[in-house]
Design an enzyme around this catalytic site. Structure first.
Site, PDB file in Angstrom:
ATOM      1  N   ASN A  76     -17.397 -42.826  57.843  1.00 60.46           N
ATOM      2  CA  ASN A  76     -17.073 -41.838  58.883  1.00 60.46           C
ATOM      3  C   ASN A  76     -18.053 -41.861  60.066  1.00 60.46           C
ATOM      4  O   ASN A  76     -17.788 -41.261  61.107  1.00 60.46           O
ATOM      5  CB  ASN A  76     -16.967 -40.420  58.301  1.00 60.46           C
ATOM      6  CG  ASN A  76     -15.699 -40.190  57.492  1.00 60.46           C
ATOM      7  OD1 ASN A  76     -15.690 -39.459  56.507  1.00 60.46           O
ATOM      8  ND2 ASN A  76     -14.594 -40.812  57.901  1.00 60.46           N
ATOM      9  N   ARG A 106      -4.689 -34.709  61.980  1.00 62.79           N
ATOM     10  CA  ARG A 106      -3.235 -34.648  62.215  1.00 62.79           C
ATOM     11  C   ARG A 106      -2.743 -33.199  62.232  1.00 62.79           C
ATOM     12  O   ARG A 106      -1.843 -32.854  62.983  1.00 62.79           O
ATOM     13  CB  ARG A 106      -2.494 -35.476  61.154  1.00 62.79           C
ATOM     14  CG  ARG A 106      -2.467 -36.959  61.505  1.00 62.79           C
ATOM     15  CD  ARG A 106      -2.169 -37.813  60.315  1.00 62.79           C
ATOM     16  NE  ARG A 106      -3.334 -37.922  59.439  1.00 62.79           N
ATOM     17  CZ  ARG A 106      -3.301 -38.385  58.207  1.00 62.79           C
ATOM     18  NH1 ARG A 106      -2.141 -38.756  57.691  1.00 62.79           N
ATOM     19  NH2 ARG A 106      -4.401 -38.475  57.500  1.00 62.79           N
ATOM     20  N   ASP A 146      -7.908 -35.066  53.238  1.00 65.81           N
ATOM     21  CA  ASP A 146      -7.539 -35.839  54.428  1.00 65.81           C
ATOM     22  C   ASP A 146      -6.431 -35.131  55.213  1.00 65.81           C
ATOM     23  O   ASP A 146      -5.590 -34.450  54.638  1.00 65.81           O
ATOM     24  CB  ASP A 146      -7.079 -37.239  53.980  1.00 65.81           C
ATOM     25  CG  ASP A 146      -7.095 -38.240  55.130  1.00 65.81           C
ATOM     26  OD1 ASP A 146      -7.661 -37.927  56.197  1.00 65.81           O
ATOM     27  OD2 ASP A 146      -6.534 -39.335  54.952  1.00 65.81           O
TER      28      ASP A 146
HETATM   29  C1  IPE Z   1     -11.560 -40.356  53.665  1.00 62.87           C
HETATM   30  O1  IPE Z   1     -10.745 -40.033  54.746  1.00 62.87           O
HETATM   31  C2  IPE Z   1     -12.890 -39.670  53.807  1.00 62.87           C
HETATM   32  C3  IPE Z   1     -12.882 -38.211  53.676  1.00 62.87           C
HETATM   33  C4  IPE Z   1     -11.846 -37.465  53.401  1.00 62.87           C
HETATM   34  C5  IPE Z   1     -14.165 -37.584  53.867  1.00 62.87           C
HETATM   35  P1  IPE Z   1     -10.658 -40.960  56.041  1.00 62.87           P
HETATM   36  O2  IPE Z   1      -9.687 -40.287  56.948  1.00 62.87           O
HETATM   37  O3  IPE Z   1     -12.014 -41.212  56.582  1.00 62.87           O
HETATM   38  O4  IPE Z   1     -10.088 -42.312  55.433  1.00 62.87           O
HETATM   39  P2  IPE Z   1      -9.351 -43.529  56.143  1.00 62.87           P
HETATM   40  O5  IPE Z   1     -10.240 -44.011  57.239  1.00 62.87           O
HETATM   41  O6  IPE Z   1      -8.046 -43.019  56.671  1.00 62.87           O
HETATM   42  O7  IPE Z   1      -9.148 -44.522  55.043  1.00 62.87           O
HETATM   43  C1  IPE Z   2     -10.381 -35.524  56.814  1.00 62.56           C
HETATM   44  O1  IPE Z   2      -9.537 -35.379  57.895  1.00 62.56           O
HETATM   45  C2  IPE Z   2     -11.769 -35.014  57.104  1.00 62.56           C
HETATM   46  C3  IPE Z   2     -12.793 -36.058  57.224  1.00 62.56           C
HETATM   47  C4  IPE Z   2     -12.622 -37.335  57.047  1.00 62.56           C
HETATM   48  C5  IPE Z   2     -14.121 -35.610  57.575  1.00 62.56           C
HETATM   49  P1  IPE Z   2      -9.408 -36.498  59.015  1.00 62.56           P
HETATM   50  O2  IPE Z   2     -10.383 -36.175  60.100  1.00 62.56           O
HETATM   51  O3  IPE Z   2      -9.564 -37.846  58.442  1.00 62.56           O
HETATM   52  O4  IPE Z   2      -7.942 -36.256  59.528  1.00 62.56           O
HETATM   53  P2  IPE Z   2      -6.878 -37.351  59.985  1.00 62.56           P
HETATM   54  O5  IPE Z   2      -6.806 -38.392  58.909  1.00 62.56           O
HETATM   55  O6  IPE Z   2      -7.375 -37.909  61.269  1.00 62.56           O
HETATM   56  O7  IPE Z   2      -5.607 -36.587  60.145  1.00 62.56           O
HETATM   57 MG    MG Z   3      -8.258 -39.204  57.729  1.00 64.85          MG
END
Ligand code: IPE
Ligand code: IPE
Ligand code: MG
Length: 249
Positions: free
Chosen positions: A77, A33, A29
């Site tokens: 997602n 950001r 994650d």
């Molecule tokens: C969890 O991250 C899913 C993956 C890393 C693929 P998200 O960024 O989707 O989770 P939430 O929405 O912050 O809980």
């Molecule tokens: C994790 O990074 C990757 C996926 C969920 C595919 P994010 O896209 O959730 O990154 P943040 O949480 O917005 O920083």
């Molecule tokens: Mg995320």
């Protein structure tokens, strides 16, 4: 890679000794950001995130981890804008095309958990070919969670068992924790020993809820694109210091 990084990687490994986890699962994650901090589009974070995943997969092989599971796309997602989903699918395509040779040669067995059949047909084909190609490998198992959600996985398992009961093949008394485990995508994998989530969020986001029953949880502030070999080694060193009890004394 700097020799300093490599030195700390080796030191963490040695310190860890016998208590290496068999199965490490990671919620990757913080890509968005990471990009935002640099005033870049989110896709730039995802691109760098793929590079981090590549480094971590290599490190897992070097460490001799048995199973590494990476959460790449959750069943939630799909709530993201179409453009971002399309960028993620594009990166997944490229990752498989570019990395499959290296993975196959490194003895990695690729597996996927989640309903990836819902992806576009060409992506499904790429995934199926990659799985078939590495089927005979046994050094490291790389599990990628794609369109994965733990609650759906458990509901699917309950449905499979209910169908067996309905056909008269299974008695309701035989629905044990072990029987339900056997319906999950992870049926033949060891339970998760260490679950890591990057980016400072402290939640599971519907990831491996059943399989992490006794996992050690590690939440780190590092954003996923900045996670690499050294951070993995540090996580394993942390795991090595934990006392696991499994309900006993
Ligand atoms: C969890 O991250 C899913 C993956 C890393 C693929 P998200 O960024 O989707 O989770 P939430 O929405 O912050 O809980
Ligand atoms: C994790 O990074 C990757 C996926 C969920 C595919 P994010 O896209 O959730 O990154 P943040 O949480 O917005 O920083
Ligand atoms: Mg995320």
């Amino acid at each position: 890679m700097s020799s300093e990084v490599e030195r700390r990687f080796s030191t963490a490994l040695e310190a860890n000794g016998a208590s290496l986890p068999r199965h490490v699962a990671i919620i990757m994650d913080g890509n968005g950001r990471w990009a935002k901090k640099r005033r870049l589009p989110r896709v730039a974070g995802h691109r760098k995130g793929v590079e981090a995943a590549r480094q971590v997969v290599r490190a897992a092989g070097d460490l001799g981890l048995e199973v590494l599971t990476l959460y790449a796309f959750s069943s939630e997602n799909w709530r993201r804008p179409a453009e971002e989903i399309s960028d993620l699918m594009g990166l997944l395509r490229r990752f498989i095309i570019d990395d499959i040779d290296e993975l196959a040669e490194a003895g990695v067995q690729l597996r996927v958990i989640g309903d990836y059949q819902a992806f576009q047909a060409d992506v499904v084909r790429l995934i199926d070919d990659a799985i078939a190609r590495t089927e005979g490998n046994s050094k490291t198992t790389l599990v990628i969670a794609l369109n994965y959600g733990s609650q759906n996985e458990l509901a699917r398992g309950a449905r499979l068992l209910a169908e067996q009961v309905q056909r008269g093949e299974l008695s309701p008394d035989a629905i044990t924790a072990e029987a339900l485990s056997q319906t999950l995508y992870t049926a033949d994998l060891p339970p998760v020993d260490l679950l890591i989530r990057t980016s400072g969020e402290r939640r599971l986001s519907n990831f491996l809820l059943w399989q992490t029953a006794y996992a050690e949880l590690l939440f780190v502030d590092t954003l996923w694109p900045d996670f690499g070999r050294e951070e993995l080694a540090a996580a394993l060193a942390d795991f090595g210091r934990r006392e696991r009890r499994f309900g006993g004394l």
